[in-house]
Design a protein around this motif. Sequence first.
Motif, PDB file in Angstrom:
ATOM      1  N   GLY A  84       0.738  -1.343  -0.060  1.00  0.00           N
ATOM      2  CA  GLY A  84      -0.356   0.079   0.104  1.00  0.00           C
ATOM      3  C   GLY A  84       0.519   1.125   0.007  1.00  0.00           C
ATOM      4  N   LEU A  85       1.972   1.249  -0.270  1.00  0.00           N
ATOM      5  CA  LEU A  85       2.774   2.183  -0.393  1.00  0.00           C
ATOM      6  C   LEU A  85       2.721   3.140  -2.014  1.00  0.00           C
ATOM      7  CD1 LEU A  85       5.032   4.672   1.441  1.00  0.00           C
ATOM      8  CD2 LEU A  85       6.393   3.096   1.183  1.00  0.00           C
ATOM      9  N   GLY A  86       1.733   3.843  -1.838  1.00  0.00           N
ATOM     10  CA  GLY A  86       1.835   4.436  -3.726  1.00  0.00           C
ATOM     11  C   GLY A  86       3.366   5.483  -3.280  1.00  0.00           C
ATOM     12  N   HIS A  87       3.645   5.573  -4.800  1.00  0.00           N
ATOM     13  CA  HIS A  87       5.173   6.310  -4.978  1.00  0.00           C
ATOM     14  C   HIS A  87       5.245   6.753  -6.494  1.00  0.00           C
ATOM     15  CE1 HIS A  87      10.080   5.949  -4.477  1.00  0.00           C
ATOM     16  NE2 HIS A  87       9.333   7.989  -4.488  1.00  0.00           N
ATOM     17  N   VAL A  88       5.111   7.882  -5.933  1.00  0.00           N
ATOM     18  CA  VAL A  88       5.083   8.726  -7.619  1.00  0.00           C
ATOM     19  C   VAL A  88       6.421   9.511  -7.801  1.00  0.00           C
ATOM     20  CG1 VAL A  88       4.067  10.453  -9.352  1.00  0.00           C
ATOM     21  CG2 VAL A  88       3.251   9.416  -7.881  1.00  0.00           C
ATOM     22  N   PRO A 124      -8.857   5.710 -10.486  1.00  0.00           N
ATOM     23  CA  PRO A 124      -8.848   7.169 -10.523  1.00  0.00           C
ATOM     24  C   PRO A 124      -8.864   8.072 -11.276  1.00  0.00           C
ATOM     25  CG  PRO A 124      -7.203   5.704 -11.848  1.00  0.00           C
ATOM     26  CD  PRO A 124      -7.896   4.975 -10.994  1.00  0.00           C
ATOM     27  N   LEU A 125      -9.340   7.773 -12.285  1.00  0.00           N
ATOM     28  CA  LEU A 125      -9.995   8.454 -12.925  1.00  0.00           C
ATOM     29  C   LEU A 125     -11.742   9.585 -11.728  1.00  0.00           C
ATOM     30  CD1 LEU A 125     -10.356   6.362 -16.163  1.00  0.00           C
ATOM     31  CD2 LEU A 125      -8.711   8.691 -15.313  1.00  0.00           C
ATOM     32  N   GLU A 126     -11.885   9.311 -11.480  1.00  0.00           N
ATOM     33  CA  GLU A 126     -12.917   9.774 -10.837  1.00  0.00           C
ATOM     34  C   GLU A 126     -12.052  11.531 -10.044  1.00  0.00           C
ATOM     35  OE1 GLU A 126     -14.453   7.784  -7.293  1.00  0.00           O
ATOM     36  OE2 GLU A 126     -15.556   6.310  -8.944  1.00  0.00           O
ATOM     37  N   LEU A 127     -10.786  10.544  -9.734  1.00  0.00           N
ATOM     38  CA  LEU A 127      -9.916  12.273  -9.252  1.00  0.00           C
ATOM     39  C   LEU A 127      -8.880  12.340 -10.203  1.00  0.00           C
ATOM     40  CD1 LEU A 127      -8.201  13.404  -6.497  1.00  0.00           C
ATOM     41  CD2 LEU A 127      -7.213  11.955  -6.976  1.00  0.00           C
ATOM     42  N   GLN A 138       2.693  14.441 -16.142  1.00  0.00           N
ATOM     43  CA  GLN A 138       2.275  14.419 -13.980  1.00  0.00           C
ATOM     44  C   GLN A 138       0.514  13.410 -13.918  1.00  0.00           C
ATOM     45  OE1 GLN A 138       4.976  14.891 -12.141  1.00  0.00           O
ATOM     46  NE2 GLN A 138       3.459  13.369 -10.857  1.00  0.00           N
ATOM     47  N   MET A 139      -0.016  13.892 -14.566  1.00  0.00           N
ATOM     48  CA  MET A 139      -1.286  13.080 -13.999  1.00  0.00           C
ATOM     49  C   MET A 139      -1.421  11.833 -14.265  1.00  0.00           C
ATOM     50  SD  MET A 139      -2.827  16.106 -13.314  1.00  0.00           S
ATOM     51  CE  MET A 139      -1.624  16.986 -12.581  1.00  0.00           C
ATOM     52  N   LEU A 140      -0.539  11.454 -15.639  1.00  0.00           N
ATOM     53  CA  LEU A 140      -0.634  10.220 -15.881  1.00  0.00           C
ATOM     54  C   LEU A 140      -0.185   8.938 -13.992  1.00  0.00           C
ATOM     55  CD1 LEU A 140      -1.760   7.364 -16.662  1.00  0.00           C
ATOM     56  CD2 LEU A 140       0.157   7.820 -18.553  1.00  0.00           C
ATOM     57  N   ALA A 141       1.389   9.912 -14.120  1.00  0.00           N
ATOM     58  CA  ALA A 141       1.569   9.219 -12.822  1.00  0.00           C
ATOM     59  C   ALA A 141       1.066   9.057 -11.600  1.00  0.00           C
ATOM     60  CB  ALA A 141       2.925   9.554 -12.324  1.00  0.00           C
ATOM     61  N   ILE A 142       0.746  10.042 -11.265  1.00  0.00           N
ATOM     62  CA  ILE A 142      -0.826  10.264 -10.226  1.00  0.00           C
ATOM     63  C   ILE A 142      -1.735   9.264 -10.335  1.00  0.00           C
ATOM     64  CG2 ILE A 142      -1.595  11.561  -8.313  1.00  0.00           C
ATOM     65  CD1 ILE A 142      -0.388  14.105  -9.480  1.00  0.00           C
ATOM     66  N   ALA A 143      -2.316   8.713 -11.193  1.00  0.00           N
ATOM     67  CA  ALA A 143      -3.846   8.276 -11.905  1.00  0.00           C
ATOM     68  C   ALA A 143      -2.726   6.368 -11.133  1.00  0.00           C
ATOM     69  CB  ALA A 143      -3.827   8.238 -12.598  1.00  0.00           C
ATOM     70  N   ARG A 144      -1.476   6.733 -11.646  1.00  0.00           N
ATOM     71  CA  ARG A 144      -1.126   5.050 -12.060  1.00  0.00           C
ATOM     72  C   ARG A 144      -0.976   4.713 -10.101  1.00  0.00           C
ATOM     73  NH1 ARG A 144       4.135   3.561 -15.761  1.00  0.00           N
ATOM     74  NH2 ARG A 144       4.567   4.878 -13.423  1.00  0.00           N
ATOM     75  N   ALA A 145      -0.327   5.758  -9.481  1.00  0.00           N
ATOM     76  CA  ALA A 145      -0.303   5.056  -7.828  1.00  0.00           C
ATOM     77  C   ALA A 145      -0.957   5.430  -7.327  1.00  0.00           C
ATOM     78  CB  ALA A 145       0.662   7.308  -7.530  1.00  0.00           C
ATOM     79  N   ILE A 146      -2.454   5.862  -7.783  1.00  0.00           N
ATOM     80  CA  ILE A 146      -3.752   5.177  -6.973  1.00  0.00           C
ATOM     81  C   ILE A 146      -4.623   4.366  -7.212  1.00  0.00           C
ATOM     82  CG2 ILE A 146      -5.887   6.454  -6.877  1.00  0.00           C
ATOM     83  CD1 ILE A 146      -3.974   8.304  -5.421  1.00  0.00           C
ATOM     84  N   ALA A 147      -4.361   3.968  -9.014  1.00  0.00           N
ATOM     85  CA  ALA A 147      -4.581   2.660  -9.210  1.00  0.00           C
ATOM     86  C   ALA A 147      -4.362   1.583  -8.486  1.00  0.00           C
ATOM     87  CB  ALA A 147      -4.750   2.332 -10.759  1.00  0.00           C
ATOM     88  N   GLY A 148      -3.149   1.611  -8.399  1.00  0.00           N
ATOM     89  CA  GLY A 148      -2.440   1.006  -7.617  1.00  0.00           C
ATOM     90  C   GLY A 148      -3.322  -0.169  -5.926  1.00  0.00           C
ATOM     91  N   VAL A 158       0.646   7.663  -0.190  1.00  0.00           N
ATOM     92  CA  VAL A 158       1.147   8.205  -1.244  1.00  0.00           C
ATOM     93  C   VAL A 158       2.830   9.029  -0.675  1.00  0.00           C
ATOM     94  CG1 VAL A 158       0.569   9.281  -3.435  1.00  0.00           C
ATOM     95  CG2 VAL A 158      -1.065   8.028  -2.290  1.00  0.00           C
ATOM     96  N   MET A 159       3.496   8.645  -1.481  1.00  0.00           N
ATOM     97  CA  MET A 159       4.193  10.056  -1.509  1.00  0.00           C
ATOM     98  C   MET A 159       5.171  10.491  -3.025  1.00  0.00           C
ATOM     99  SD  MET A 159       7.357   7.252   0.347  1.00  0.00           S
ATOM    100  CE  MET A 159       7.799   6.485  -0.841  1.00  0.00           C
ATOM    101  N   LEU A 160       4.855  11.916  -3.161  1.00  0.00           N
ATOM    102  CA  LEU A 160       4.821  12.397  -3.960  1.00  0.00           C
ATOM    103  C   LEU A 160       6.838  13.153  -5.011  1.00  0.00           C
ATOM    104  CD1 LEU A 160       1.872  12.778  -3.668  1.00  0.00           C
ATOM    105  CD2 LEU A 160       2.461  13.584  -5.635  1.00  0.00           C
TER     106      LEU A 160
END
Length: 230
Positions: free
Chosen positions: A79-83, A114-117, A138-148, A153-155
């Motif tokens: 559960g550790l997301g990383h952008v 992630p598309l809701e966000l 950059q938006m896609l990178a954040i979306a991928r992190a949320i999809a995981g 979340v670390m950015l």
Amino acid sequence: MTSDLIIENLDVHYGGVRALTNLTVTVRAGTCTTLLGANGAGKTSALRGIGGLIRASGTVTLGGRRLDGKSAARRAGAGLGHVLEGRHVFPGLTVAENIAVARRRAPRETRRDPLELLPELRSHLDRPAGGLSGGQQQMLAIARAIAGGPRAVMLDEPTNGLSPKLVARTIEIIAELRDLGYAVLLVEQRLEVAQELGSDVVVLRHGETAHRGSGTDPALPDLLHSMYLS
């Protein structure tokens, strides 16, 4: 389901070079903490050490579960997301495929669309990620992190190189992540980002913690200015 992210006594060395010493920070679920500092202060090393991308000593705990000693993939699965800095999307895959790759490893209880966000990505789902603008990547990178399916979340410098309009949108997205209950750990050079988010701040200087406080502390701009010049 979200969780507190707790880092204690984190040290990172590259050979004989000390990049980070004794970083201790707690990011509660539903809050944001920003690591601030000049280039070379140890900010990116901190995130890479927490995420398991480089060797580090110290403890990393997410929702009461120890992650230190585990691989980067297992930390992500916990559960550790990383952008990452520089976005690192899969350029030959479409936007939808990039998101699908991340979604496959998401635990059922933490899955979120992630598309809701990030609804601005809906019109680009069939486009190769390599053909997107820097801001869209950059938006896609954040979306991928949320999809995981992250719990935290670390950015790493998500506003770097973006236009003022996209900087404002990125801050809005980070605030939404915080308000959704994620523990958000952010690396930035821009104090105004931490100020806009009302974030707690940890200022790093030469790999050491030089200051802790709030991004709204009126003394912080002068403190950072002196550190960046020293």
